[in-house]
Design a protein around this motif. Structure first.
Motif, PDB file in Angstrom:
ATOM      1  N   ILE A 142     -30.376   9.103 -15.495  1.00 29.38           N
ATOM      2  CA  ILE A 142     -30.496  10.337 -14.584  1.00 29.38           C
ATOM      3  C   ILE A 142     -30.733   8.732 -13.184  1.00 29.38           C
ATOM      4  CG2 ILE A 142     -31.062  11.260 -12.852  1.00 29.38           C
ATOM      5  CD1 ILE A 142     -32.200  12.908 -15.192  1.00 29.38           C
ATOM      6  N   LYS A 143     -31.264   7.591 -13.365  1.00 26.66           N
ATOM      7  CA  LYS A 143     -31.017   7.107 -12.588  1.00 26.66           C
ATOM      8  C   LYS A 143     -29.351   6.321 -12.384  1.00 26.66           C
ATOM      9  CE  LYS A 143     -33.122   2.953 -10.762  1.00 26.66           C
ATOM     10  NZ  LYS A 143     -34.775   1.844 -10.485  1.00 26.66           N
ATOM     11  N   TYR A 144     -29.549   5.694 -13.649  1.00 26.70           N
ATOM     12  CA  TYR A 144     -27.780   4.672 -14.032  1.00 26.70           C
ATOM     13  C   TYR A 144     -27.120   6.431 -13.907  1.00 26.70           C
ATOM     14  CZ  TYR A 144     -24.309   2.478 -16.071  1.00 26.70           C
ATOM     15  OH  TYR A 144     -23.686   1.237 -16.490  1.00 26.70           O
ATOM     16  N   ASN A 145     -26.987   7.394 -13.661  1.00 26.74           N
ATOM     17  CA  ASN A 145     -25.769   7.915 -13.671  1.00 26.74           C
ATOM     18  C   ASN A 145     -25.796   8.100 -12.178  1.00 26.74           C
ATOM     19  OD1 ASN A 145     -23.525   7.237 -16.048  1.00 26.74           O
ATOM     20  ND2 ASN A 145     -25.349   7.861 -17.017  1.00 26.74           N
ATOM     21  N   ASP A 146     -25.692   7.956 -11.286  1.00 23.99           N
ATOM     22  CA  ASP A 146     -25.844   8.359  -9.786  1.00 23.99           C
ATOM     23  C   ASP A 146     -25.197   9.433  -9.380  1.00 23.99           C
ATOM     24  OD1 ASP A 146     -25.476   6.320  -9.031  1.00 23.99           O
ATOM     25  OD2 ASP A 146     -26.644   5.871  -7.961  1.00 23.99           O
ATOM     26  N   THR A 147     -23.804   9.254  -9.433  1.00 29.97           N
ATOM     27  CA  THR A 147     -22.588   9.660  -8.547  1.00 29.97           C
ATOM     28  C   THR A 147     -21.710  10.699  -9.203  1.00 29.97           C
ATOM     29  OG1 THR A 147     -22.797   7.341  -7.905  1.00 29.97           O
ATOM     30  CG2 THR A 147     -21.146   8.716  -7.700  1.00 29.97           C
ATOM     31  N   LYS A 148     -21.483  12.071  -8.681  1.00 31.30           N
ATOM     32  CA  LYS A 148     -20.942  13.177  -9.583  1.00 31.30           C
ATOM     33  C   LYS A 148     -19.641  12.833  -8.764  1.00 31.30           C
ATOM     34  CE  LYS A 148     -20.592  18.215  -9.683  1.00 31.30           C
ATOM     35  NZ  LYS A 148     -21.291  19.376  -9.009  1.00 31.30           N
ATOM     36  N   GLY A 180     -12.519  18.965 -14.814  1.00 34.74           N
ATOM     37  CA  GLY A 180     -14.201  19.114 -14.897  1.00 34.74           C
ATOM     38  C   GLY A 180     -14.697  17.922 -14.207  1.00 34.74           C
ATOM     39  N   PHE A 181     -16.288  17.727 -13.681  1.00 36.38           N
ATOM     40  CA  PHE A 181     -16.921  16.479 -13.616  1.00 36.38           C
ATOM     41  C   PHE A 181     -17.796  15.913 -14.629  1.00 36.38           C
ATOM     42  CE2 PHE A 181     -19.724  20.441 -13.509  1.00 36.38           C
ATOM     43  CZ  PHE A 181     -21.368  19.467 -13.825  1.00 36.38           C
ATOM     44  N   VAL A 182     -18.106  14.549 -13.859  1.00 37.11           N
ATOM     45  CA  VAL A 182     -19.003  13.373 -15.019  1.00 37.11           C
ATOM     46  C   VAL A 182     -20.168  12.837 -13.523  1.00 37.11           C
ATOM     47  CG1 VAL A 182     -17.415  11.607 -14.846  1.00 37.11           C
ATOM     48  CG2 VAL A 182     -18.803  11.683 -16.562  1.00 37.11           C
ATOM     49  N   TYR A 183     -20.728  12.929 -13.952  1.00 39.04           N
ATOM     50  CA  TYR A 183     -22.034  11.573 -13.518  1.00 39.04           C
ATOM     51  C   TYR A 183     -21.889  10.292 -14.278  1.00 39.04           C
ATOM     52  CZ  TYR A 183     -24.560  15.834 -11.601  1.00 39.04           C
ATOM     53  OH  TYR A 183     -24.793  16.963 -10.754  1.00 39.04           O
ATOM     54  N   ILE A 184     -21.991   9.726 -12.819  1.00 37.84           N
ATOM     55  CA  ILE A 184     -20.818   8.053 -13.763  1.00 37.84           C
ATOM     56  C   ILE A 184     -22.017   7.188 -12.464  1.00 37.84           C
ATOM     57  CG2 ILE A 184     -19.396   8.301 -12.137  1.00 37.84           C
ATOM     58  CD1 ILE A 184     -18.178   6.639 -14.369  1.00 37.84           C
ATOM     59  N   ASN A 185     -22.116   5.677 -12.843  1.00 40.75           N
ATOM     60  CA  ASN A 185     -22.657   4.900 -11.883  1.00 40.75           C
ATOM     61  C   ASN A 185     -22.175   4.388 -11.153  1.00 40.75           C
ATOM     62  OD1 ASN A 185     -21.646   3.646 -14.137  1.00 40.75           O
ATOM     63  ND2 ASN A 185     -22.237   1.467 -13.411  1.00 40.75           N
ATOM     64  N   SER A 186     -22.963   4.301  -9.703  1.00 33.95           N
ATOM     65  CA  SER A 186     -22.491   3.949  -8.308  1.00 33.95           C
ATOM     66  C   SER A 186     -22.466   2.241  -8.701  1.00 33.95           C
ATOM     67  CB  SER A 186     -23.589   4.317  -7.130  1.00 33.95           C
ATOM     68  OG  SER A 186     -24.809   4.095  -7.261  1.00 33.95           O
ATOM     69  N   THR A 187     -23.113   1.557  -9.403  1.00 29.22           N
ATOM     70  CA  THR A 187     -23.000  -0.129  -9.285  1.00 29.22           C
ATOM     71  C   THR A 187     -22.949  -0.283 -10.684  1.00 29.22           C
ATOM     72  OG1 THR A 187     -25.515   0.798  -7.842  1.00 29.22           O
ATOM     73  CG2 THR A 187     -25.541  -1.438  -8.998  1.00 29.22           C
ATOM     74  N   HIS A 188     -22.421  -1.363 -10.171  1.00 32.01           N
ATOM     75  CA  HIS A 188     -21.546  -2.107 -11.616  1.00 32.01           C
ATOM     76  C   HIS A 188     -22.472  -2.903 -12.054  1.00 32.01           C
ATOM     77  CE1 HIS A 188     -19.530  -4.490 -13.877  1.00 32.01           C
ATOM     78  NE2 HIS A 188     -19.272  -6.138 -13.017  1.00 32.01           N
ATOM     79  N   PHE A 189     -22.884  -3.176 -13.840  1.00 37.41           N
ATOM     80  CA  PHE A 189     -23.831  -4.876 -13.571  1.00 37.41           C
ATOM     81  C   PHE A 189     -23.299  -5.312 -14.505  1.00 37.41           C
ATOM     82  CE2 PHE A 189     -26.300  -0.055 -14.008  1.00 37.41           C
ATOM     83  CZ  PHE A 189     -27.393   0.041 -12.918  1.00 37.41           C
TER      84      PHE A 189
END
Length: 186
Positions: A41-47, A53-62
């Motif tokens: 949940i913390k990693y995939n913080d952006t809808k 449809g929709f997906v939750y994805i990270n806002s920060t690049h690692f």
């Protein structure tokens, strides 16, 4: 976390006379899954919303990660939608099969993942031939990020050379993806 807990629990049950020891693996299993869920949940913080449809994805690049940030994904799709039509062929490499689905564009190749070892030297020639035959105007290319520290250029040099000689950089993303157009088409 769940599987090691079950293995540990089985061992403890076999080597213990106490029946209440069965609760320990269950607790470890639950706690392990809660930790993984919290991290996810913390990693995939952006809808991010798409037609599909929709997906939750990270806002920060690692660094070194092949997972796109929300900014990279949206910028890439905007580039594709602005410079091509639904159903056109584009080429996305090395790990971007989802780009074809989300942009409603086609891959010119039978390969959709170019991880190290997935495409032989001979098959690289086949990929290049397919790109030429399908008259691909756009390339989405990540030359930097790769697992195990090996770049696409190192394990697919023929495709890398073809891309760099025939396509020009139109834009880049926050992760270093190259949004490219064929030199004679852009």
């Amino acid at each position: 976390a769940g599987v090691p807990a079950l293995i540990l629990g089985s061992y403890l049950i076999q080597h213990s006379k106490r029946t209440n020891i069965i609760i320990l693996p269950l607790i470890l299993f639950i706690v392990g899954n809660l930790i993984i869920s919290a991290w996810w949940i913390k990693y995939n913080d952006t809808k991010v919303n798409f037609k599909q449809g929709f997906v939750y994805i990270n806002s920060t690049h690692f660094p070194g990660s092949t997972h796109p940030t929300s900014e990279t994904l949206l910028k890439t799709l905007d580039f594709i939608n602005t410079n091509s039509q639904k159903g056109d062929y584009i080429f996305a490499a090395p790990y971007h099969a989802m780009i074809y689905f989300l942009s409603e564009r086609k891959s010119p190749s039978r390969f959709n993942n170019f991880a190290a070892g997935f495409v032989s030297e001979h098959e690289q020639d086949e990929v290049i031939k397919s790109i030429k035959e399908q008259n691909v105007k756009l390339v989405i290319y990540d030359p930097i990020n790769a697992p195990m520290g090996k770049s696409f250029k190192e394990y697919s040099p023929k495709i890398d050379n073809f891309i760099m000689e025939n396509y020009q950089i139109v834009d880049t993303t926050d992760q270093g993806w190259l949004l490219m157009g064929r030199k004679d088409a852009i």
